[in-house]
Design an enzyme around this catalytic site. Sequence first.
Site, PDB file in Angstrom:
ATOM      1  CE1 TYR A   1      68.825  60.122  12.200  1.00 52.60           C
ATOM      2  CE2 TYR A   1      66.680  60.387  13.262  1.00 52.60           C
ATOM      3  CZ  TYR A   1      67.863  60.929  12.785  1.00 52.60           C
ATOM      4  OH  TYR A   1      68.092  62.279  12.908  1.00 52.60           O
TER       5      TYR A   1
ATOM      6  N   PRO B   1      72.901  61.880  22.140  1.00 52.76           N
ATOM      7  CG  PRO B   1      72.597  64.089  22.818  1.00 52.76           C
ATOM      8  CD  PRO B   1      73.593  63.163  22.186  1.00 52.76           C
ATOM      9  CG  ASN B   2      67.242  62.448  21.169  1.00 55.13           C
ATOM     10  OD1 ASN B   2      66.476  62.279  22.111  1.00 55.13           O
ATOM     11  ND2 ASN B   2      67.697  63.628  20.828  1.00 55.13           N
TER      12      ASN B   2
ATOM     13  NE  ARG C   1      67.873  64.304   8.431  1.00 52.59           N
ATOM     14  CZ  ARG C   1      67.843  63.906   9.712  1.00 52.59           C
ATOM     15  NH1 ARG C   1      68.895  63.284  10.243  1.00 52.59           N
ATOM     16  NH2 ARG C   1      66.770  64.122  10.438  1.00 52.59           N
TER      17      ARG C   1
ATOM     18  CB  ALA D   1      71.246  67.046  17.972  1.00 50.84           C
TER      19      ALA D   1
ATOM     20  CG  HIS E   1      76.387  61.611  11.193  1.00 49.40           C
ATOM     21  ND1 HIS E   1      75.971  62.084  12.412  1.00 49.40           N
ATOM     22  CD2 HIS E   1      77.525  62.274  10.890  1.00 49.40           C
ATOM     23  CE1 HIS E   1      76.807  63.003  12.825  1.00 49.40           C
ATOM     24  NE2 HIS E   1      77.768  63.141  11.923  1.00 49.40           N
TER      25      HIS E   1
ATOM     26  NE  ARG F   1      66.036  60.635  16.917  1.00 54.13           N
ATOM     27  CZ  ARG F   1      67.256  61.097  16.743  1.00 54.13           C
ATOM     28  NH1 ARG F   1      68.292  60.278  16.829  1.00 54.13           N
ATOM     29  NH2 ARG F   1      67.450  62.356  16.482  1.00 54.13           N
TER      30      ARG F   1
ATOM     31  CG  ASN G   1      75.575  58.891  15.330  1.00 52.56           C
ATOM     32  OD1 ASN G   1      75.363  60.098  15.441  1.00 52.56           O
ATOM     33  ND2 ASN G   1      74.751  58.085  14.676  1.00 52.56           N
TER      34      ASN G   1
ATOM     35  CD  GLU H   1      81.153  64.055  11.774  1.00 55.91           C
ATOM     36  OE1 GLU H   1      82.214  64.557  11.349  1.00 55.91           O
ATOM     37  OE2 GLU H   1      80.062  64.644  11.771  1.00 55.91           O
TER      38      GLU H   1
END
Length: 152
Positions: A26, A13-14, A110, A80, A103, A21, A77, A101
């Site tokens: 990012y 998502p996103n 964070r 969330a 990111h 964004r 990735n 994984e």
Amino acid sequence: MSSSGLIVLLSGPNLNLLGDREPAIYGPETMADHVATANAAAIKLGFELEHFQTNHEGELVEAVQGARGRAVAIIINAGALTHTSWSLHDALAAFEGVVVELHLSNPASREPFRHTSVVAPVADGCIAGFGGLGYSLAVEATHRLLMARSGS
Ligand code: DQA
């Protein structure tokens, strides 16, 4: 030494909003830029790469299921969903190949809700915090892991 086979790159998502964004977190690159980076790294090492992005948990689960028996590795990735999705965890557990994984940011540095990854227990490793560079590092890591597994 080059590898072969299909790498499925999955984006949650996103991530379709990358470039627009929260660029301070990012980065300025778009999803298409990252896919191009991953694709170039994959081709150089002898892989094919397929990318799928979705904002829907069920579609991400189905994409993981669809990689079974077809792909040598998944680079994911999950956005969330990384922090919440046990159905994604279970789908990845049923995948027989390498799982990396990925990111852009470093979730560990964070907000507290980002400190838990439900993907991590079913991943071979994680690349986080290197921005767009992570996409080529993830392909390189996949290559190294597959070489190590095959004893090359
Ligand atoms: C992310 C980190 C996640 O915590 C966040 O929800 C994202 C992006 C990253 O690439 O840094 O959507 O996966």
